[in-house]
Write a protein that holds these residues in place. Structure first.
Motif, mmCIF file in Angstrom:
data_model
loop_
_atom_site.group_PDB
_atom_site.id
_atom_site.type_symbol
_atom_site.label_atom_id
_atom_site.label_comp_id
_atom_site.label_asym_id
_atom_site.label_seq_id
_atom_site.Cartn_x
_atom_site.Cartn_y
_atom_site.Cartn_z
ATOM 1 N N VAL A 39 4.392 1.919 -0.631
ATOM 2 C CA VAL A 39 4.489 0.467 -0.981
ATOM 3 C C VAL A 39 4.398 0.205 -2.668
ATOM 4 C CG1 VAL A 39 3.761 -1.998 -0.629
ATOM 5 C CG2 VAL A 39 3.676 -0.607 1.201
ATOM 6 N N LEU A 40 5.257 -0.367 -3.130
ATOM 7 C CA LEU A 40 5.534 -0.318 -4.557
ATOM 8 C C LEU A 40 5.480 -1.974 -4.797
ATOM 9 C CD1 LEU A 40 7.904 2.174 -5.258
ATOM 10 C CD2 LEU A 40 5.567 2.552 -5.221
ATOM 11 N N GLY A 41 5.038 -2.431 -6.173
ATOM 12 C CA GLY A 41 4.860 -3.702 -6.548
ATOM 13 C C GLY A 41 5.717 -3.713 -7.781
ATOM 14 N N LEU A 42 6.557 -4.986 -7.776
ATOM 15 C CA LEU A 42 7.352 -5.609 -8.920
ATOM 16 C C LEU A 42 6.531 -6.353 -9.906
ATOM 17 C CD1 LEU A 42 10.930 -6.331 -7.421
ATOM 18 C CD2 LEU A 42 10.078 -4.239 -8.642
ATOM 19 N N GLY A 43 5.353 -5.579 -10.547
ATOM 20 C CA GLY A 43 4.542 -6.159 -11.436
ATOM 21 C C GLY A 43 3.091 -5.841 -10.965
ATOM 22 N N PRO A 44 2.141 -5.818 -11.796
ATOM 23 C CA PRO A 44 0.771 -5.450 -11.637
ATOM 24 C C PRO A 44 0.266 -6.324 -10.451
ATOM 25 C CG PRO A 44 0.771 -6.752 -13.723
ATOM 26 C CD PRO A 44 2.160 -6.394 -13.184
ATOM 27 N N SER A 45 -0.388 -5.551 -9.541
ATOM 28 C CA SER A 45 -0.870 -6.259 -8.336
ATOM 29 C C SER A 45 -1.685 -5.158 -7.660
ATOM 30 C CB SER A 45 0.145 -6.803 -7.285
ATOM 31 O OG SER A 45 0.885 -5.456 -6.655
ATOM 32 N N ALA A 46 -2.344 -5.652 -6.494
ATOM 33 C CA ALA A 46 -3.443 -5.036 -5.731
ATOM 34 C C ALA A 46 -2.613 -3.863 -4.644
ATOM 35 C CB ALA A 46 -4.218 -5.681 -4.890
ATOM 36 N N LEU A 47 -1.306 -3.759 -4.627
ATOM 37 C CA LEU A 47 -0.433 -3.039 -4.101
ATOM 38 C C LEU A 47 -0.531 -1.597 -4.627
ATOM 39 C CD1 LEU A 47 2.534 -5.278 -3.612
ATOM 40 C CD2 LEU A 47 1.057 -4.515 -1.708
ATOM 41 N N GLY A 48 -0.912 -1.415 -5.800
ATOM 42 C CA GLY A 48 -0.756 -0.028 -6.262
ATOM 43 C C GLY A 48 0.159 -0.011 -7.766
ATOM 44 N N GLU A 49 0.878 1.080 -7.666
ATOM 45 C CA GLU A 49 1.878 1.143 -8.773
ATOM 46 C C GLU A 49 2.759 -0.002 -9.101
ATOM 47 O OE1 GLU A 49 3.112 5.061 -10.790
ATOM 48 O OE2 GLU A 49 4.667 4.589 -9.349
ATOM 49 N N GLN B 257 5.614 -12.531 -6.184
ATOM 50 C CA GLN B 257 5.212 -13.689 -5.304
ATOM 51 C C GLN B 257 4.930 -13.426 -3.696
ATOM 52 O OE1 GLN B 257 7.745 -17.110 -5.723
ATOM 53 N NE2 GLN B 257 7.699 -17.255 -7.979
ATOM 54 N N HIS B 258 5.000 -12.215 -3.707
ATOM 55 C CA HIS B 258 4.662 -12.071 -2.082
ATOM 56 C C HIS B 258 3.730 -10.585 -2.091
ATOM 57 C CE1 HIS B 258 7.812 -14.605 -1.097
ATOM 58 N NE2 HIS B 258 8.580 -13.756 -2.158
ATOM 59 N N VAL B 259 2.672 -10.594 -2.964
ATOM 60 C CA VAL B 259 1.911 -9.561 -2.564
ATOM 61 C C VAL B 259 0.944 -9.813 -1.642
ATOM 62 C CG1 VAL B 259 -0.150 -8.616 -3.981
ATOM 63 C CG2 VAL B 259 1.910 -9.058 -5.530
ATOM 64 N N GLU B 260 0.481 -10.893 -1.236
ATOM 65 C CA GLU B 260 -0.242 -11.108 -0.080
ATOM 66 C C GLU B 260 0.474 -10.605 1.261
ATOM 67 O OE1 GLU B 260 -2.605 -14.623 2.219
ATOM 68 O OE2 GLU B 260 -1.890 -15.005 0.223
ATOM 69 N N ARG B 261 1.647 -11.000 1.496
ATOM 70 C CA ARG B 261 2.244 -10.547 2.556
ATOM 71 C C ARG B 261 2.747 -8.967 2.504
ATOM 72 N NH1 ARG B 261 5.672 -12.779 6.555
ATOM 73 N NH2 ARG B 261 3.976 -14.018 6.502
ATOM 74 N N GLY B 262 2.713 -8.339 1.396
ATOM 75 C CA GLY B 262 2.981 -6.849 1.035
ATOM 76 C C GLY B 262 1.610 -6.150 1.446
ATOM 77 N N LEU B 263 0.589 -6.790 1.314
ATOM 78 C CA LEU B 263 -0.906 -6.072 1.442
ATOM 79 C C LEU B 263 -0.999 -6.174 2.973
ATOM 80 C CD1 LEU B 263 -2.940 -7.822 -1.166
ATOM 81 C CD2 LEU B 263 -2.466 -5.124 -1.016
ATOM 82 N N ALA B 264 -0.462 -7.259 3.848
ATOM 83 C CA ALA B 264 -0.638 -7.318 5.187
ATOM 84 C C ALA B 264 0.264 -6.362 5.779
ATOM 85 C CB ALA B 264 -0.263 -8.745 5.570
ATOM 86 N N LEU B 265 1.577 -6.031 5.124
ATOM 87 C CA LEU B 265 2.438 -4.973 5.724
ATOM 88 C C LEU B 265 1.984 -3.627 5.516
ATOM 89 C CD1 LEU B 265 5.585 -6.744 4.991
ATOM 90 C CD2 LEU B 265 4.929 -6.578 7.186
ATOM 91 N N GLN B 266 1.542 -3.344 4.211
ATOM 92 C CA GLN B 266 0.707 -2.133 3.773
ATOM 93 C C GLN B 266 -0.478 -1.828 4.824
ATOM 94 O OE1 GLN B 266 -1.381 -2.083 -0.004
ATOM 95 N NE2 GLN B 266 0.010 -0.496 -0.609
ATOM 96 N N GLU B 267 -1.213 -2.689 5.238
ATOM 97 C CA GLU B 267 -2.521 -2.524 6.043
ATOM 98 C C GLU B 267 -1.755 -2.074 7.577
ATOM 99 O OE1 GLU B 267 -4.706 -5.947 6.229
ATOM 100 O OE2 GLU B 267 -5.346 -5.850 4.179
ATOM 101 N N ARG B 268 -0.825 -2.102 7.813
ATOM 102 C CA ARG B 268 -0.405 -1.911 9.140
ATOM 103 C C ARG B 268 0.107 -0.372 9.358
ATOM 104 N NH1 ARG B 268 2.675 -6.438 12.759
ATOM 105 N NH2 ARG B 268 1.158 -8.289 12.245
ATOM 106 N N GLY B 269 0.281 0.141 7.810
ATOM 107 C CA GLY B 269 0.555 1.665 7.900
ATOM 108 C C GLY B 269 1.942 2.062 8.382
ATOM 109 N N ILE B 270 2.964 1.145 8.202
ATOM 110 C CA ILE B 270 4.165 1.262 8.914
ATOM 111 C C ILE B 270 5.095 2.358 7.777
ATOM 112 C CG2 ILE B 270 6.297 0.459 9.730
ATOM 113 C CD1 ILE B 270 4.771 -1.914 10.633
#
Length: 519
Positions: A132-142, A115-128
């Protein structure tokens, strides 16, 4: 400390619980299916092997950004197995605060719930964070769930060591940047033993986790599993969702924050649901107005137990038993209970001297429950540990029987005309009015008095009351000093991600540009 006297690890407590009751239902899933303890343990072993294959090693940092998703619990337990430093991001925190936490805690991998993929993508974009891994299929990657299930779920030796940092918990950030509270296994195991010994668990234990497992809700997991109980995770809290889960799963125990209890009391459909299975409601995280607590006892029965703690000494500094919630002794409803065994609790004045019974002092603690300190904040750690005590920032008094009464956060005290007004006393008085659902009392700048007492009030559904009538109500019961100089009616009060009323946001209305804006 020699190895002879070294304690255990949290992972060993999980292992003991899951191996003791292999065939019992550990977790009820959202689709109605379930995992036994043996199945949960198998998934934890597989997830730990997967995370290790991703290059994560003992004492690397892993952060979880997820709601009450069953697989998030698997990740948290796998972290304990591998000896990773785990940090939970609260889903409702600001993006900048979440990014700060990832950087401050030196996080190597971030695991993001469905339920938090959008926020995860925003954090991923910052390169910190490197991974970044997802719990379920998503644009985050694995997808960490699917990938982990390809790994062996057989027995896996525990890599964690007792001296490892077990977790870094970040405070809510209502006073500037969040502070990282560092805990080793010692803290969680101390809390666990106090929970098991002093909390009043029902014999048939079916626990509804209605607050985030990333925070207070997560503290219910280990004691429930060690007692052979079953967990039901509520993904998103609402009064109807809570009541439906209680009825459907015959829930016997849960934890709620006061704002959730207020919402249940004011819910028009409360009595349409079967609540007869519910035997134990723990509550805490912020004070509860005694008048509303009395209302809860009348509506739900004598099933409430109050816990008191804070991130620096979690959950189990003090406890108010069910039998102390006595409507025949209404003054006791203002108490947060007795200090629990193993905790030294003192009320100290500004000079570090213990105050007399009935006097107000800062509640200070010594205990194995206390944190190691604040990460990267030696100044704040030194201040918190002044004179060899944990200074909680809570002002309290103690009665002749040893019961503790929180009167305010030190920073929430209003100093008006040289006199101290504790906001909780005014809030408790307002709660006696039949039209008042909840209130927040703060100080606002005043040229004459320095600070003036101000109240912001939410009325119960369908109720009406004029501001002047509410101020007169306080004046009649508390006198002029405690009477708000101004009172506003609000549709709702802002809350922090942990469900506490956000007084910093309320003060921002009145202290903008002023020198003294207390957080």
């Amino acid at each position: 400390m020699s190895a002879l006297h070294t304690g255990s690890t949290v992972a060993e407590a999980y292992q003991s619980a899951l191996q003791s009751f292999p065939e019992r239902v550990a977790l009820v899933l959202p689709d109605g299916s379930h995992w036994t303890c043996a199945e949960l343990l198998r998934r934890v072993h597989a997830m730990a092997r997967y995370l290790r294959a991703r290059g994560l090693q003992r004492q690397d940092g892993l952060a979880v950004l997820a709601g009450n998703q069953p697989e998030a619990l698997v990740v948290i337990m796998a972290c304990a197995w591998l000896g990773l430093r785990q940090t939970s991001l609260h889903p409702l925190s600001a993006l900048d605060d979440q990014a700060f936490v990832l950087q401050d805690a030196d996080i190597s991998a971030l695991v993001v719930g469905a339920q938090h993929v959008e926020r995860g993508l925003a954090l991923q974009e910052r390169g910190i964070v490197p991974q970044v891994l997802g719990l379920g299929p998503s644009a985050l990657g694995e997808d960490a769930i699917a990938a982990s299930l390809a790994f062996d779920g057989g027995e896996l030796p525990i890599a964690a060591q007792p001296e490892d940092i077990y977790r870094i918990t970040y405070t809510g950030g209502t006073t500037g940047r969040p502070k990282g509270v560092v805990h080793r296994s010692r803290t969680t195991l101390t809390m666990l033993l106090l929970q098991l010994a002093c909390w009043e668990w029902p014999e048939a234990l079916r626990v509804l986790v209605a607050t985030p497992i990333s925070h207070a809700g997560g503290s219910l997991v280990l004691p429930t599993l060690l007692r052979g109980g079953t967990l039901v995770l509520l993904e998103k809290y609402s009064p109807d969702a809570f009541l439906q889960a209680v009825q459907q799963h015959r829930i016997t125990a849960t934890f709620l924050v006061p704002t959730q209890i207020y919402g249940l009391l004011d819910h028009p459909g409360l009595d349409q649901w079967d609540r007869s299975s519910l035997q134990y409601v723990l509550y805490g995280a912020s004070p509860m107005a005694p008048a509303r607590l009395a209302e809860a006892l009348q509506r739900f029965g004598p099933i409430f137990g109050q816990l008191y703690g804070q991130a620096e000494a979690p959950m189990t500094i003090a406890y108010l038993r069910k039998d102390a919630h006595d409507l025949a002794r209404p003054e006791r409803l203002q108490s947060c209970g007795l200090a629990l065994p193993g905790n030294q609790v003192r009320l100290l004045d500004a000079q570090g001297r213990e105050v007399a019974a009935g006097e107000v002092g800062e509640l200070c603690v010594r205990s194995p429950l206390v944190m190691e300190g604040y990460r990267n904040r030696p100044d704040a750690t030194e201040e918190a540990f002044a004179d060899g005590w944990l200074h909680t920032g809570d002002m309290a008094r103690r009665d002749a029987d040893g019961y503790l009464y929180l009167v305010d956060r030190a920073k929430d005290m209003v100093i008006t005309g040289g006199f101290n007004v504790y906001s909780s006393e005014v809030e408790a008085c307002l709660a006696l009015h039949p039209a008042v659902a909840q209130s927040a009392v703060i100080g606002m700048p005043d040229a004459k008095w320095g600070e003036a007492v101000v109240a912001l009030v939410v009325l119960k559904p369908g109720a009406s009351a004029e501001p002047q009538a509410l101020m007169d109500f306080v004046h009649e019961r508390k006198g002029a000093l405690h009477t708000p100089k101004q009172l506003w009616l609000e549709q709702a009060l802002p809350v922090t991600p942990l469900g506490k009323i956000d007084k910093k946001a309320l003060r921002a209305r009145f202290w903008d540009g002023q020198a003294r804006q207390v957080g």
